[in-house]
Design an enzyme around this catalytic site. Structure first.
Site, mmCIF file in Angstrom:
data_model
loop_
_atom_site.group_PDB
_atom_site.id
_atom_site.type_symbol
_atom_site.label_atom_id
_atom_site.label_comp_id
_atom_site.label_asym_id
_atom_site.label_seq_id
_atom_site.Cartn_x
_atom_site.Cartn_y
_atom_site.Cartn_z
ATOM 1 C CB CYS A 56 -0.909 -0.014 1.233
ATOM 2 S SG CYS A 56 -2.015 1.404 1.290
ATOM 3 C CB CYS A 60 -1.504 3.986 8.016
ATOM 4 S SG CYS A 60 -2.593 4.641 6.741
ATOM 5 C CB CYS A 63 -0.834 -0.110 8.335
ATOM 6 S SG CYS A 63 -1.628 -1.345 7.298
ATOM 7 C CB CYS A 100 -15.365 -7.350 6.928
ATOM 8 S SG CYS A 100 -14.560 -5.765 6.671
ATOM 9 C CB CYS A 131 -18.414 -5.325 5.734
ATOM 10 S SG CYS A 131 -17.429 -3.921 6.331
ATOM 11 C CB CYS A 191 -18.140 -0.174 9.676
ATOM 12 S SG CYS A 191 -17.007 -0.965 10.834
ATOM 13 N NE ARG A 264 -17.352 -5.647 14.168
ATOM 14 C CZ ARG A 264 -17.704 -4.677 13.318
ATOM 15 N NH1 ARG A 264 -16.810 -3.807 12.927
ATOM 16 N NH2 ARG A 264 -18.922 -4.607 12.859
HETATM 17 N N1 SAM Z 1 -6.756 0.436 3.326
HETATM 18 C C1 SAM Z 1 -7.995 0.548 3.939
HETATM 19 C C2 SAM Z 1 -8.087 1.714 4.899
HETATM 20 O O1 SAM Z 1 -7.050 2.174 5.382
HETATM 21 O O2 SAM Z 1 -9.186 2.154 5.195
HETATM 22 C C3 SAM Z 1 -8.486 -0.703 4.614
HETATM 23 C C4 SAM Z 1 -7.625 -1.576 5.458
HETATM 24 S S1 SAM Z 1 -7.040 -0.942 7.008
HETATM 25 C C5 SAM Z 1 -5.893 -2.191 7.447
HETATM 26 C C6 SAM Z 1 -8.399 -1.052 8.149
HETATM 27 C C7 SAM Z 1 -8.179 -0.585 9.574
HETATM 28 O O3 SAM Z 1 -7.516 -1.572 10.321
HETATM 29 C C8 SAM Z 1 -7.358 0.663 9.815
HETATM 30 O O4 SAM Z 1 -8.065 1.827 9.587
HETATM 31 C C9 SAM Z 1 -6.999 0.517 11.277
HETATM 32 O O5 SAM Z 1 -7.954 1.158 12.102
HETATM 33 C C10 SAM Z 1 -7.015 -0.979 11.500
HETATM 34 N N2 SAM Z 1 -5.656 -1.466 11.739
HETATM 35 C C11 SAM Z 1 -4.663 -1.568 10.836
HETATM 36 N N3 SAM Z 1 -3.525 -2.035 11.394
HETATM 37 C C12 SAM Z 1 -3.812 -2.235 12.697
HETATM 38 C C13 SAM Z 1 -3.046 -2.700 13.805
HETATM 39 N N4 SAM Z 1 -1.767 -3.045 13.690
HETATM 40 N N5 SAM Z 1 -3.649 -2.800 15.004
HETATM 41 C C14 SAM Z 1 -4.945 -2.441 15.139
HETATM 42 N N6 SAM Z 1 -5.712 -1.998 14.131
HETATM 43 C C15 SAM Z 1 -5.158 -1.885 12.923
HETATM 44 C C1 DTB Z 2 -11.219 -2.534 11.812
HETATM 45 O O1 DTB Z 2 -11.533 -1.524 12.471
HETATM 46 N N1 DTB Z 2 -10.432 -3.500 12.231
HETATM 47 C C2 DTB Z 2 -10.218 -4.487 11.215
HETATM 48 C C3 DTB Z 2 -11.196 -4.019 10.101
HETATM 49 N N2 DTB Z 2 -11.650 -2.767 10.585
HETATM 50 C C4 DTB Z 2 -10.763 -3.974 8.707
HETATM 51 C C5 DTB Z 2 -8.799 -4.627 10.810
HETATM 52 C C6 DTB Z 2 -7.893 -4.938 11.955
HETATM 53 C C7 DTB Z 2 -6.527 -5.119 11.402
HETATM 54 C C8 DTB Z 2 -5.547 -5.575 12.424
HETATM 55 C C9 DTB Z 2 -4.183 -5.667 11.869
HETATM 56 C C10 DTB Z 2 -3.989 -6.705 10.805
HETATM 57 O O2 DTB Z 2 -4.503 -7.842 10.921
HETATM 58 O O3 DTB Z 2 -3.256 -6.419 9.862
HETATM 59 FE FE1 SF4 Z 3 -2.819 1.203 3.417
HETATM 60 FE FE2 SF4 Z 3 -2.729 0.086 5.825
HETATM 61 FE FE3 SF4 Z 3 -3.124 2.705 5.599
HETATM 62 FE FE4 SF4 Z 3 -5.085 0.992 4.847
HETATM 63 S S1 SF4 Z 3 -4.284 1.290 6.931
HETATM 64 S S2 SF4 Z 3 -4.376 2.795 3.729
HETATM 65 S S3 SF4 Z 3 -3.822 -0.690 4.072
HETATM 66 S S4 SF4 Z 3 -1.256 1.587 4.973
#
Ligand code: SAM
Ligand code: DTB
Ligand code: SF4
Length: 324
Positions: A56, A60, A63, A100, A131, A191, A264
């Site tokens: 990506c 963030c 992530c 989802c 979702c 959501c 959630r």
């Molecule tokens: N790329 C899309 C976006 O950013 O909306 C969708 C995927 S993103 C991984 C979805 C959500 O997962 C993020 O907004 C964040 O709140 C949560 N998330 C990502 N990495 C995480 C982590 N290491 N621990 C907890 N929540 C996480």
């Molecule tokens: C949300 O709030 N939590 C989920 C879903 N929306 C997409 C994602 C959690 C991701 C946790 C880190 C991972 O598994 O990479």
């Molecule tokens: Fe990309 Fe992760 Fe940010 Fe979603 S949360 S936009 S997957 S870097």
């Protein structure tokens, strides 16, 4: 439905005052509202699938899927529809009510929309709620997903407006709020939640919930993620452990500010004790992800969740829907 008045004019002062209530008072208030709007013994269940992992371009800082950090996550192409539907069938068999699909994109390309819409249709035909979380969307993309039958769109604000620039710079909270507003307008349910444990202050956590609770309409679902440790990302150096009672207080505050929204308990449950999860349910959390895997990190085994709910005399809400 009988219920309390849904307010979208909460102030930080009011939220702070609720958040510091003596624990029994806070829990009593949260439980009263929870019972007005929901069966307190029912837990909604959703399963996640990463349909396009890693690579990506966004930065963030929490992530594993950003291409900017060395996290060991292998980038993949968008999955084939057949494999997605196979995973959805397995999720349904394991008791999921909602499926989802998450993609590591800043936003989807228009050429991917046909395939995404086919996935939505296929999952809906299996009798699952649908979702997606695909990043930012244009109005035209939202309209196409709506026609395909998408029930929910996940797009988190992640943290407070003040702390946001510390965790992501390639997009702003305004960008996030704009996508959320367009999704809401289309009739797809929203959501939207965030993460705790990224080194933010208590004030930021409260501000994150006040931001959600003062949107023109509350999100239908509010995921509260506890930061799941990812090695190699900037948040690893900023993260601070969250006091379990602080998490329970935050769940209670979410329940009180947004009484009719599903809250959630999302990422981070693998590190939580059964007792902490039970307290979160008492505070108003009424949804979990089930299945061993979130997107790139783990989740408690489904049998463990069934066992926990059975020991609490609670049940997965899907049992009600599949019985009808
Ligand atoms: N790329 C899309 C976006 O950013 O909306 C969708 C995927 S993103 C991984 C979805 C959500 O997962 C993020 O907004 C964040 O709140 C949560 N998330 C990502 N990495 C995480 C982590 N290491 N621990 C907890 N929540 C996480
Ligand atoms: C949300 O709030 N939590 C989920 C879903 N929306 C997409 C994602 C959690 C991701 C946790 C880190 C991972 O598994 O990479
Ligand atoms: Fe990309 Fe992760 Fe940010 Fe979603 S949360 S936009 S997957 S870097």
């Amino acid at each position: 439905m009988t219920g309390s008045k849904i307010r979208t004019d909460w102030t930080m002062e009011e939220a702070r005052a609720i958040h510091v209530l003596p624990f029994p008072e806070l829990m009593n208030r949260a439980q009263g509202l929870h019972r007005m709007h929901f069966d307190p013994t029912a837990i909604e269940t959703a399963s996640l699938l990463s349909i396009k992992t890693g690579g990506c371009p966004e930065d963030c800082g929490y992530c594993s899927q950003s291409s900017r950090y060395k996290t060991g996550v292998k980038a993949t192409k968008l999955m084939e529809t057949g494999a997605v539907l196979e995973a959805a069938r397995r999720a349904k068999a394991a008791g999921a009510q909602r499926f989802c699909m998450g993609a590591a994109w800043r936003s989807p390309k228009d050429r991917e929309m046909d395939k995404l819409c086919t996935m939505v249709r296929g999952v809906a035909e299996l009798g699952l709620e649908t979702c997606m979380t695909l990043g930012m969307l244009t109005a035209a993309q939202i309209a196409r997903l709506k026609v395909a039958g998408l029930d929910f769109y996940n797009h988190n604000i992640d943290t407070s407006p003040d702390y946001y620039p510390e965790i992501a710079t390639t997009r702003t909270m305004e960008d996030r709020l704009e996508t959320i507003a367009h999704v809401r307008k289309s009739g797809i349910r929203v959501c939207c939640g965030g993460i705790v444990g990224m080194g933010e202050a208590e004030e930021d956590r409260i501000a994150m919930l006040v931001t959600l609770a003062t949107l023109p309409a509350h999100p239908d679902s509010v995921p509260i993620n506890l930061w799941n440790e990812i090695k190699g990302v900037p948040v690893q150096d900023m993260a601070q452990p969250v006091d379990p009672f602080a998490l329970v207080r935050l769940v209670a505050l979410a329940r009180i500010l947004m009484p009719a929204s599903v809250v959630r308990l999302s990422a981070g449950r693998t590190g939580m004790s059964d007792e902490l999860q039970a307290l979160c349910f008492l505070a108003g959390a009424n949804s979990i992800f089930i299945g061993d895997q979130l997107l790139t990190t783990g989740n408690p085994a489904a049998w463990k969740d069934r066992d926990l709910l059975a020991r609490l005399g609670m049940h997965m809400a899907c049992a009600e829907t599949s019985a009808t």
